[in-house]
Motif scaffolding. Structure first.
Motif, PDB file in Angstrom:
ATOM      1  N   GLU A  18      31.592  43.049  22.022  1.00  0.00           N
ATOM      2  CA  GLU A  18      30.572  42.201  21.173  1.00  0.00           C
ATOM      3  C   GLU A  18      29.214  42.012  21.639  1.00  0.00           C
ATOM      4  N   LYS A 152      33.159  49.446  26.573  1.00  0.00           N
ATOM      5  CA  LYS A 152      34.372  49.460  27.421  1.00  0.00           C
ATOM      6  C   LYS A 152      35.654  49.588  26.372  1.00  0.00           C
ATOM      7  N   PRO A 153      36.745  49.986  26.857  1.00  0.00           N
ATOM      8  CA  PRO A 153      37.939  50.031  26.049  1.00  0.00           C
ATOM      9  C   PRO A 153      38.210  48.512  25.757  1.00  0.00           C
ATOM     10  N   PRO A 155      40.660  45.303  24.546  1.00  0.00           N
ATOM     11  CA  PRO A 155      41.932  45.079  25.163  1.00  0.00           C
ATOM     12  C   PRO A 155      42.984  45.149  24.284  1.00  0.00           C
ATOM     13  N   PRO A 156      44.117  45.491  24.423  1.00  0.00           N
ATOM     14  CA  PRO A 156      45.209  45.955  23.757  1.00  0.00           C
ATOM     15  C   PRO A 156      45.674  44.884  22.871  1.00  0.00           C
TER      16      PRO A 156
ATOM     17  N   ILE B   8      29.385  47.214  38.340  1.00  0.00           N
ATOM     18  CA  ILE B   8      30.147  47.950  37.478  1.00  0.00           C
ATOM     19  C   ILE B   8      30.687  47.078  36.391  1.00  0.00           C
ATOM     20  N   VAL B   9      30.716  45.746  36.731  1.00  0.00           N
ATOM     21  CA  VAL B   9      31.587  44.845  35.744  1.00  0.00           C
ATOM     22  C   VAL B   9      30.457  44.362  34.564  1.00  0.00           C
ATOM     23  N   ASN B  58      49.396  47.533  30.892  1.00  0.00           N
ATOM     24  CA  ASN B  58      48.507  48.523  30.187  1.00  0.00           C
ATOM     25  C   ASN B  58      46.866  48.110  30.112  1.00  0.00           C
ATOM     26  N   CYS B  59      46.812  46.929  30.722  1.00  0.00           N
ATOM     27  CA  CYS B  59      45.456  46.177  30.261  1.00  0.00           C
ATOM     28  C   CYS B  59      44.553  46.018  31.521  1.00  0.00           C
ATOM     29  N   GLN B  62      39.515  44.340  34.490  1.00  0.00           N
ATOM     30  CA  GLN B  62      38.181  44.312  34.862  1.00  0.00           C
ATOM     31  C   GLN B  62      37.385  45.497  33.974  1.00  0.00           C
ATOM     32  N   MET B  63      38.309  46.449  33.509  1.00  0.00           N
ATOM     33  CA  MET B  63      37.489  47.605  32.762  1.00  0.00           C
ATOM     34  C   MET B  63      37.353  47.433  31.210  1.00  0.00           C
ATOM     35  N   VAL B  64      38.203  46.329  30.559  1.00  0.00           N
ATOM     36  CA  VAL B  64      38.078  46.537  29.257  1.00  0.00           C
ATOM     37  C   VAL B  64      37.096  45.437  28.808  1.00  0.00           C
ATOM     38  N   SER B  65      36.634  45.483  27.334  1.00  0.00           N
ATOM     39  CA  SER B  65      35.717  44.462  26.972  1.00  0.00           C
ATOM     40  C   SER B  65      36.181  43.147  27.205  1.00  0.00           C
ATOM     41  N   GLN B  66      35.262  42.321  27.595  1.00  0.00           N
ATOM     42  CA  GLN B  66      35.812  41.120  28.266  1.00  0.00           C
ATOM     43  C   GLN B  66      36.384  39.773  27.233  1.00  0.00           C
ATOM     44  N   LEU B  67      36.164  40.059  25.836  1.00  0.00           N
ATOM     45  CA  LEU B  67      36.544  38.912  24.971  1.00  0.00           C
ATOM     46  C   LEU B  67      37.972  39.466  24.366  1.00  0.00           C
TER      47      LEU B  67
END
Lengths: 385, 98
Positions: A18, A152-153, A155-156, B8-9, B58-59, B62-67
């Motif tokens: 977002e 970024k990837p 979240p699942p 990097i975050v 599998n998540c 720290q690397m995924v979109s934060q919301l």
């Protein structure tokens, strides 16, 4: 395809990242001549290209989309971009989008990267670049002259919400365990997740719930010829994600070893030949954008035909066995016979071997051969009958 | 930090003498950024409940979109519409009407 059907029509319809999406819109809102170009970095299938197209649409730009393979040389870059940058465009307000910019490599490119950096330093139109990674040396040079935004990837669980919304619109349902498996397998790649779901929902391989991505070429090719519709076959074809040459070879070996009538065989081989020509062109020009046409050529092969089964080897089993077990003996035999006829082995085997066998059979020629060769001579004589 | 770097975050600068966590081949991150172990639910603004999430293995938080979306909001009526609504509220740039 669902991935096309449910492609977001608006930036606000996208999912995840977002803040990054918001930053991109802000960049476009504030853009003026000289503003640093934008570099979007992130793994494949999370919407980098989609957002570039959507933002161009939203802000009324005519997007000129390029791939790194289009900008390999300085002359190519100037040829494509100079008219745009010099405002000589017959288009409306142009915007440049260079996809897979991390695919530009120093040595293989003839000044392409340097020419691109020069353009990035003084942009006269909005320029957006997309890359999967920004760690290479070439990307470090590019990063100095651009504003970088990371994708970024997703979240699942957010992917799950997105997927369930699609399933709802399609009026279909799959088990929660399957949804989790699909999301795990797609590793944050939305496009792959949607393709995988469509493949499962449309009926392919429902017993095992194996994803197309992990499916081996054998299952893929067998399923392709068993598919009930062209769409299903296409979905399977796109999911056989192997080296394009291996894909062409797998279809070739499967078709050539199947028991088909001559007309069908000729028709299918013509299509394989077309695919092979395309692959040759890709390799010669290194224009990998053409790869997108490969599956559309190969889909021409589709026909529901139980006779065609996957075969790894492009020769029939009897012939392969013959090569494997008798090849050595035939070679030794022809070497001896070639000497007797004062010919080279290769000349003898291509020109004279069948005639020599006929002569032996008709007892017109008497070769003094070792007893070990009796069996192979008999075998070969039977084959030429 | 002995040298300046970029987290990097959060992708923001880390200045000299500021505390940061560095790993060879990975890069550097703010101490605060490294402590993130729960994503935020964009709908209710609470924690997304990552420790109980069905995807926790599998998540990579720290690397995924934060919301993300918490379980409760996920189980609500039309969670995707609620997600879109919240995004449009929280990120005015992403609201086509704004």
């Amino acid at each position: 395809m669902w991935s096309e059907k449910y492609r977001p029509q608006n930036i606000s319809d996208m999912v995840g990242n977002e803040e990054s999406r918001s930053s991109i819109i802000e960049w476009f809102t504030k853009w003026k001549k000289g503003t640093k170009p934008l570099l979007i970095v992130g793994p494949p299938g999370i919407g980098k290209t989609t957002i570039a197209y959507l933002v161009a649409k939203q802000f009324g730009y005519d997007m000129i989309g390029l791939n790194a393979s289009d900008v390999r040389s300085k002359s190519q870059i100037n040829e494509i971009l100079s008219p745009v940058l010099g405002n000589n465009s017959v288009l409306g307000i142009p915007m440049i989008f260079v996809d897979e910019v991390d695919g530009i490599h120093g040595r293989g490119d003839f000044g392409g990267a340097e020419a691109l950096i020069e353009i990035l330093k003084e942009p006269t139109v909005p320029i957006v670049l997309a890359a999967n990674s920004d760690t290479s040396d070439k990307m470090k040079s590019i990063k100095k002259v651009v504003k970088t935004i990371y994708f970024k990837p997703i979240p699942p669980r957010l992917l799950k919400v997105y997927l369930e919304n699609i399933l709802k619109k399609e009026n279909t349902n799959i088990g929660p365990g399957t949804v989790i498996k699909i999301i795990d397998k797609s590793h944050g790649d939305i496009r792959s997740m949607i393709n995988l779901t469509q493949s499962l929902v449309t009926g392919f391989n429902p017993q095992t719930e194996k994803s197309f991505e992990s499916i081996n070429v054998e299952d893929g090719i067998n399923a392709f010829f068993k598919a009930n519709s062209v769409d299903e076959a296409r979905s399977i074809l796109y999911s056989i994600q192997i080296d394009p040459k291996l894909k062409i070879d797998a279809f070739y070996s499967s078709i050539i070893t199947s028991n088909l009538d001559k007309d069908t065989l000729a028709k299918l081989l013509e299509i394989i030949s077309e695919a092979d020509v395309l692959y040759g062109k890709i390799m010669t020009t290194q224009n990998w954008r053409l790869l997108r046409y490969l599956n559309e050529i190969l889909i021409g092969i589709y026909q529901q035909d139980e006779r065609i089964r996957y075969s790894q080897y492009n020769l029939s089993w009897p012939l392969l066995n013959r090569i494997r077990w008798d090849g050595k003996k035939i070679k030794a035999l022809s070497s001896i016979l070639a000497k007797k006829l004062h010919l080279s082995s290769s000349e003898f085997i291509t020109m004279c071997f069948p005639y020599a066998l006929f002569c032996i059979k008709n007892k017109k020629l008497e070769f003094e051969l070792d007893e070990n060769f009796d069996e192979i001579v008999q075998k070969e004589m039977e084959l030429i009958q | 930090m002995k040298f300046p770097g970029t987290c990097i975050v959060c992708n923001k600068k880390i200045e000299i003498n500021e505390m940061g966590l560095w790993a060879k081949g990975l890069g550097v991150k703010h101490q605060k950024c490294a402590e993130v172990n729960e994503l935020q639910c964009i709908i209710c603004k609470g924690s997304a409940g990552c420790s109980h999430c069905e995807f926790r293995e599998n998540c990579d938080i720290q690397m995924v979109s934060q919301l993300c979306i918490c379980k409760k909001c996920n189980e609500g009526k039309n969670p995707f519409d609620s997600y879109l609504k919240s995004v449009r509220q929280d990120f005015p740039h992403l609201n086509p009407k704004s």
